[in-house]
Design an enzyme around this catalytic site. Structure first.
Site, short mmCIF file in Angstrom:
data_model
loop_
_atom_site.label_atom_id
_atom_site.label_comp_id
_atom_site.label_asym_id
_atom_site.label_seq_id
_atom_site.Cartn_x
_atom_site.Cartn_y
_atom_site.Cartn_z
N ASP A 1 7.40 -4.79 -2.41
CA ASP A 1 8.60 -4.15 -2.95
C ASP A 1 9.87 -4.92 -2.57
OD1 ASP A 1 8.49 -3.56 -0.27
OD2 ASP A 1 8.97 -1.43 -0.49
N TYR B 1 -0.89 -7.06 -48.62
CA TYR B 1 -1.89 -6.18 -48.00
C TYR B 1 -2.35 -5.16 -49.02
CZ TYR B 1 -3.67 -2.93 -44.39
OH TYR B 1 -4.43 -2.13 -43.61
N ARG C 1 10.27 8.07 -3.25
CA ARG C 1 11.63 8.22 -3.79
C ARG C 1 11.81 7.63 -5.19
NH1 ARG C 1 15.30 5.90 0.67
NH2 ARG C 1 13.36 5.17 1.62
N ALA D 1 0.81 -1.23 0.00
CA ALA D 1 0.00 0.00 0.00
C ALA D 1 0.84 1.27 0.00
CB ALA D 1 -0.93 0.00 1.21
N LYS E 1 6.79 -12.37 -41.47
CA LYS E 1 5.61 -12.30 -40.60
C LYS E 1 4.63 -13.34 -41.06
CE LYS E 1 1.92 -10.84 -41.14
NZ LYS E 1 0.73 -10.19 -41.67
#
Ligand code: UD1
Ligand code: CA
Length: 455
Positions: free
Chosen positions: A101, A384, A15, A10, A348
């Protein structure tokens, strides 16, 4: 033993100087809180309760999962207050407290800690440091038994000399918790409800506080600023690098190697400098990866070679295939065994059959290419039309001349050849030669234009 885990997340993290809540800052591509949740899950608890406050909505949104219970702590009144918010949801007989953390905590360390807990005993994770400034100090009596934790700001000079610090991580019998939480006060230097005060209460109630230490102090290191974040990142990466080396990978320089996901490796893999592995990467035996490659969500089969500065995302490279230098394999790229992709080639959603080659300066999108087919330099698929994508299909043993434009949908059947510079718009039958370019004409005695003189 049944287990509930409470993760404190929480706090603000001023910093960091960031709009992003502290616990969402990434280490190795995953948020710090994500790492803690990952470790928590491996302990198979019956509940994981994440106490959120600062940036609560974003944290909840980013990490939402069925097995997580988010608990809102409106005001951050201290670590004891934070745990108290989760209390109503706790049903197991043991409660483990972790920190959003403190991302590098090892599951093995937590298992050792949990082994200490009983209805008569707490497990407290401590760390002995040269400079424990800022840490709560572990106070022990003449017999060496823990009697209390004193926060740095509340400590006497004699207590400040204690080198054993509180990591904050502790495991407690749940039955006592609501009683202890109810007795916390904020009568201390910071005006906060300290979780650490339960230690003295437990001792007064006749419980024993057993301590464990992590093998490596970095496991319990939190990140309060970006410098500490970078230290955690490097530590994680070195740890990951060592793990891979132990499995038979040569890393040219473990300090210039990054994993941001899950990697599985075979033996005799060679990884040169500045390689980044992201997402789920599978590397089989004898694979070689050159310098400056980024490889994401890809599978590299036995003996595949990736040359310098190559980028893979969602690709599969078959046995003995090779790509690069400077190749880009985008999602859906599949190279069968011994297929070859050279410099400045982009793929691709393209399938290259066994031994197929695209050596230079080529774009292959939405393409299926048969075995042994050779694609000349500078060739592109025109897949395309601005609205829809179409497929280019080539059979086996096709030879595409240099600088072709293959206008999809189009099929070039087995053994066909196309002339250099062709724009292929129609099917080419098996074995045929297609020449689809303007015929050359030469004009003899041609005079070049001359500059008009300005008067
Ligand atoms: C805490 C411990 C200290 C220990 C140190 C290790 C207490 C009173 N002190 O001190 O003994 O050596 O960690 O780093 O527990 N948090 C909340 N809600 C709150 C307050 C904190 O969720 O109301 C979270 C913070 O986001 C943070 C963690 O709890 O992740 C620790 O809080 P912090 O205020 O940093 O505690 P320290 O002063 O470092
Ligand atoms: Ca802290």
């Amino acid at each position: 033993m049944s287990l509930d885990i409470v993760i404190l997340a929480a706090g603000q993290g001023t910093r960091m100087r960031s709009a992003l809540p502290k616990v969402l800052h990434p280490v190795a591509g995953n948020s710090m809180l994500g790492h803690v949740i990952h470790s928590a899950r491996q302990l198979q608890p019956q509940g994981i309760h994440v106490v959120i406050g600062h940036g609560a909505e974003l944290v909840r949104e980013r990490l939402a999962a069925d097995d997580l219970n988010f608990v809102l702590q409106d005001k951050q009144l201290g670590t004891g207050h934070a745990v108290a918010q989760a209390l109503p949801a706790i049903t197991a007989d043991t409660v483990l407290v972790l920190y959003g953390d403190v991302p590098l905590i090892e599951v093995e360390t937590l298992q050792r800690l949990l082994a200490k807990v009983s209805d008569k005993q707490l497990g407290l994770l401590t760390v002995t440091l040269q400079d424990p400034t800022g840490y709560g100090r572990i106070v022990r009596n003449g017999e060496g038994q823990v009697t209390a934790i004193v926060e740095h700001k509340d400590a006497s000079e004699a207590q400040k000399a204690i080198k054993e610090g509180n990591t904050g991580i502790l495991a407690m019998p749940a039955a006592r918790l609501s009683d202890w939480m109810g007795r916390l006060s904020n009568n201390n230097a910071q005006g906060e409800y300290y979780l650490t005060d339960v230690i003295a209460m437990a001792v007064a109630d006749g419980l024993v506080v057993a301590t464990e230490q992590p093998h490596d102090p970095m496991e319990v290191q939190g990140a309060n600023d970006r410098r500490q974040l970078s230290e955690l990142e490097r530590h994680y990466q070195l740890r990951e690098g060592r793990r891979l080396m132990a499995q038979g990978v040569t890393l040219r320089d473990p300090a210039r190697f990054d994993v941001r996901g899950e990697v599985t490796v075979g033996r005799d893999v060679l990884i040169d400098i500045n390689v980044i592995l992201e997402g789920k990467v599978v590397i089989e035996d004898d694979v070689q990866i050159g310098p400056n490659c980024v490889i994401k969500d890809s599978t590299l089969r036995k003996g595949a070679i990736i040359k310098a500065n190559t980028h893979l995302d969602g690709a599969v490279m078959g046995e003995g295939s090779d790509a690069g230098p400077f190749a880009r394999l985008r999602p859906g790229s599949v190279l069968e065994a011994k297929a070859h992709v050279g410099n400045f080639v982009e793929l691709k959603n393209a399938y290259l059959g066994e031994g197929a080659k695209a050596g230079h300066l080529t774009y292959l999108g939405d393409a299926e290419i048969g075995a042994r087919t050779n694609i000349g330099a500078g060739t592109i698929t025109c897949n395309y039309d601005g609205a829809n994508k179409f497929k280019t299909v080539m059979g086996e043993d096709v030879f595409i001349g240099s600088n072709n434009s293959l206008v999809a949908p189009v099929e070039i059947k087995a053994g066909a050849t196309t002339a250099a510079g062709s724009t292929i718009t129609q099917a080419v039958e098996a074995g045929d030669l297609a020449v689809a370019r303007a015929r050359q004409r030469n004009i003899s005695g041609w005079k070049r234009p001359e500059k008009i003189k300005k008067s």
